[in-house]
Enzyme design. Structure first.
Site, PDB file in Angstrom:
ATOM      1  CG  ASP A 294       8.604 -10.619  14.031  1.00  0.00           C
ATOM      2  OD1 ASP A 294       7.682  -9.782  14.032  1.00  0.00           O
ATOM      3  OD2 ASP A 294       9.785 -10.344  13.733  1.00  0.00           O
TER       4      ASP A 294
ATOM      5  NE  ARG B  56      10.020 -14.398  12.583  1.00  0.00           N
ATOM      6  CZ  ARG B  56       9.144 -14.478  11.583  1.00  0.00           C
ATOM      7  NH1 ARG B  56       9.401 -13.868  10.444  1.00  0.00           N
ATOM      8  NH2 ARG B  56       8.027 -15.171  11.710  1.00  0.00           N
TER       9      ARG B  56
ATOM     10  NE  ARG C 114      15.062 -11.288   6.970  1.00  0.00           N
ATOM     11  CZ  ARG C 114      14.003 -11.075   7.742  1.00  0.00           C
ATOM     12  NH1 ARG C 114      13.219 -12.063   8.055  1.00  0.00           N
ATOM     13  NH2 ARG C 114      13.748  -9.865   8.204  1.00  0.00           N
TER      14      ARG C 114
ATOM     15  CG  HIS D  98      10.312 -12.911   3.730  1.00  0.00           C
ATOM     16  ND1 HIS D  98       9.815 -12.499   4.948  1.00  0.00           N
ATOM     17  CD2 HIS D  98      11.316 -13.769   4.008  1.00  0.00           C
ATOM     18  CE1 HIS D  98      10.490 -13.089   5.917  1.00  0.00           C
ATOM     19  NE2 HIS D  98      11.408 -13.862   5.378  1.00  0.00           N
TER      20      HIS D  98
ATOM     21  CB  CYS E 162       3.554 -11.985   6.566  1.00  0.00           C
ATOM     22  SG  CYS E 162       4.471 -11.120   5.325  1.00  0.00           S
TER      23      CYS E 162
HETATM   24  N1  ARG Z   1       9.301  -9.016  11.276  1.00  0.00           N
HETATM   25  C1  ARG Z   1       9.242 -10.212  10.507  1.00  0.00           C
HETATM   26  C2  ARG Z   1      10.624 -10.517   9.940  1.00  0.00           C
HETATM   27  O1  ARG Z   1      11.339  -9.602   9.631  1.00  0.00           O
HETATM   28  C3  ARG Z   1       8.233 -10.059   9.414  1.00  0.00           C
HETATM   29  C4  ARG Z   1       8.037 -11.308   8.594  1.00  0.00           C
HETATM   30  C5  ARG Z   1       7.139 -11.120   7.433  1.00  0.00           C
HETATM   31  N2  ARG Z   1       6.817 -12.351   6.826  1.00  0.00           N
HETATM   32  C6  ARG Z   1       6.736 -12.608   5.505  1.00  0.00           C
HETATM   33  N3  ARG Z   1       6.356 -13.771   5.132  1.00  0.00           N
HETATM   34  N4  ARG Z   1       7.116 -11.720   4.603  1.00  0.00           N
HETATM   35  O2  ARG Z   1      11.000 -11.648   9.820  1.00  0.00           O
END
Ligand code: ARG
Length: 273
Positions: free
Chosen positions: A57, A82, A129, A158, A252
């Site tokens: 990612d 991550r 998040r 996000h 993203c």
């Molecule tokens: N698979 C990544 C996650 O879930 C995607 C991140 C997408 N990034 C964003 N800035 N919305 O963290």
């Protein structure tokens, strides 16, 4: 930006991700190259961070942290999958003379994914998040007064998946992604708040990048593209379907390095650093 050499769906940390939904490598590479070409064509100076095999990612560089002048505040990723990206991004910035300022304490936050700057106002979201305590630290660290928002829909996990600030007056957003209080706050903050339809929101139309008066967005969000064009923006659509398999699109895939620079002719406002 970070090339998608190692991009794949190796785990599931948002409702978009399915390990069984295989990424077509050649297609992902072509889509990423097309986005890169589009940005360079618009005059954007794109810097690259080297991809690493164990962090698929990492292509979503928006989550690396936030850049303020020559200071870089690295993210503290919510998911262990991550977390190993953080030192790689911090190294990149340290090597280029940035001061790396981590926020203290075990508070999760995911960089520009949840912190968006528009004309000197800084919008910051928690709920899915990022933790509010992390935003308090960010404010203290950078001398900001972020406008706080709360996200409530796991598909729009996000801020940059459901909110696109365009100017001091105008922004696009997907209302159901926000708590009632946050919707009210946004209605108050913008004279012209465009409510994007679910169909376009699910095509990640808010996950777009504003370059001057051009909005670079995923393909297929016709209603929103027209709404923006009526307001004098030019929309450039570029396909990101392979990245949507991981829950990300145009925005993203980009971390802005001049985040706090105001467009010419705009007076810096509260929260500017
Ligand atoms: N698979 C990544 C996650 O879930 C995607 C991140 C997408 N990034 C964003 N800035 N919305 O963290």
């Amino acid at each position: 930006m970070c090339e998608p050499s190692h991009f794949r769906i190796a785990y599931e940390i948002n409702p978009w991700m399915r390990i069984t939904n295989t990424v077509q490598e050649a297609e992902a590479a072509a889509q990423w190259q097309a986005l890169h070409r589009t940005l360079v064509g618009l005059g954007v100076d794109v810097e690259l961070v080297e991809p690493a095999a164990h962090v698929p990612d990492m292509v979503f560089t928006a989550n690396a942290g936030v850049v303020a002048g020559k200071r870089f505040v690295p993210a503290n990723f919510r998911f262990v999958e991550r977390a190993p990206e953080a030192p790689l991004f911090s190294r990149w910035f340290a090597d280029r003379g940035y001061e790396v300022l981590p926020i203290e304490g075990p508070r999760h936050w995911e960089g520009e994914g949840d912190v968006l700057v528009s004309n000197g106002s800084v919008f910051a979201a928690s709920g899915t998040r990022t933790e509010p305590g992390a935003l308090d630290r960010l404010d203290a660290l950078l001398g900001l007064e972020t406008v706080r928002l709360e996200l409530v829909d796991p598909r729009f996990y996000h801020l940059d998946t459901c909110f696109l600030p365009l100017s001091a007056e105008c922004a696009a957003y997907y209302p159901p992604a926000f708590s009632d209080a946050s919707r009210a706050r946004l209605e108050e903050a913008f004279d012209d708040l465009i409510e994007v339809p679910a169909e376009d929101a699910l095509r990640f139309v808010c996950n777009a990048l504003l370059v001057g008066r051009t909005v670079v967005m995923n393909t297929g969000a016709e209603w929103t593209a027209r709404a923006l064009e009526e307001r004098g923006y030019e929309c450039v659509a570029t396909p990101t379907s392979e990245f949507i398999k991981a829950g990300g699109s145009v925005k993203c895939l980009v971390l802005t390095l001049d985040t706090f620079r105001d467009p010419p002719g705009v007076e810096p406002r509260r929260g500017d650093v």
